[in-house]
Motif scaffolding. Structure first.
Motif, short mmCIF file in Angstrom:
data_model
loop_
_atom_site.label_atom_id
_atom_site.label_comp_id
_atom_site.label_asym_id
_atom_site.label_seq_id
_atom_site.Cartn_x
_atom_site.Cartn_y
_atom_site.Cartn_z
N ARG A 1 30.20 5.44 2.54
CA ARG A 1 29.34 6.23 3.42
C ARG A 1 29.02 5.51 4.72
N ASN A 2 29.05 4.18 4.70
CA ASN A 2 28.63 3.41 5.88
C ASN A 2 29.78 2.67 6.54
N THR B 1 33.64 2.76 8.74
CA THR B 1 34.40 3.52 9.72
C THR B 1 35.88 3.35 9.41
N ARG C 1 34.38 6.99 7.71
CA ARG C 1 33.36 7.24 6.70
C ARG C 1 33.93 8.13 5.62
N ASP D 1 32.36 10.16 2.26
CA ASP D 1 31.21 10.58 1.46
C ASP D 1 31.70 11.61 0.46
N SER E 1 35.00 14.59 5.15
CA SER E 1 35.10 13.15 5.38
C SER E 1 36.19 12.53 4.51
N SER F 1 39.19 10.63 6.43
CA SER F 1 39.37 9.19 6.22
C SER F 1 40.78 8.89 5.71
#
Length: 233
Positions: free
Chosen positions: A44-45, A47, A49, A51, A57, A61
């Motif tokens: 979640r934190n 780059t 991200r 989730d 996301s 990603s």
């Protein structure tokens, strides 16, 4: 000192959920292996991200990291047992729709999309391992309770088993595994009775990585414990 023998030299690893207790331990152990060229973390934190409660996301990603692949090892080290407004149910009367939805989203639906988008980033002879739980075993359920967690992990096991069959048709040397980590010292296990006997995350990570390393394509689709035992579905 860790040494993974089944992944070759200069292997690359992707750890999804690298901020959790086991995720951090996986990353630390793998970075200590001289044969490991790169460990990439997703969460979640990070780059990009990722989730598990945000399907977009997951896809984005995977697209971003595609150029870094293929990865020889992908680990999905995520899961939810409890949290704000989520507690393991002791009876049917305790089941709440929103808590059930959130547990399935994180333990089952999100991982299903991870399999969809990230398995194509696995090398043809690589391994992907997903953290499940022995309490997700239908055959081993003797105590009852924990409806959402048990059911979401049982469904996850079916996803892994099914995806492994498809994977075998395309890449017969690849491995897709469902792993039971046992009770690990972590925020997930801390409130519960078994926490007193929990193993340190570093120990659990080393044991699980050994199971992955010793597995073969024949084990793909299997549900394995941290000690290497095959668990009943």
């Amino acid at each position: 000192m860790l040494r993974m023998h089944s992944l070759g030299d200069n292997y690359r690893v992707l750890v999804i959920g690298g901020s959790g207790a086991l995720g951090q331990a996986f990353c630390a152990a793998l970075r200590s292996d001289s044969a490991c060229a790169q460990v990439t973390e997703l969460g979640r934190n990070t780059t990009p991200r990722l989730d598990l409660e945000d399907p977009v996301s997951i896809a984005e990603s995977a697209d971003t990291l595609a150029q870094q692949g293929p990865f020889q090892l992908i680990l999905l080290a995520t899961g939810i047992l409890h949290g704000p407004a989520v507690q393991p149910e002791k009876s049917l009367a305790a089941i709440e729709a929103e808590a059930l939805r959130r547990v399935f989203q994180i333990n089952t639906l999100g991982p299903a999309l991870v399999l969809r988008h990230f398995l194509p980033l696995l090398s043809a002879d690589g391994a992907m391992a997903v953290l499940s739980a022995k309490v997700g075993s239908i055959g081993d359920n003797r105590l009852g309770g924990w409806y959402a967690y048990r059911s979401s992990k049982a469904a996850l096991n079916m996803l892994i088993k099914t995806a492994a069959i498809e994977l075998r048709r395309q890449w017969p040397k690849a491995r897709l595994l469902s792993l039971h980590p046992g009770t690990v010292v972590s925020p997930l296990s801390q409130p519960f009775r078994g926490a007193a006997n929990a193993r340190p995350a570093a120990q659990a990570a080393a044991e699980l990585l050994a199971v992955v390393d010793e597995s073969t394509a024949h084990d793909s689709g299997g549900f394995l414990s941290y000690n290497g035992d095959r668990l009943p579905w």
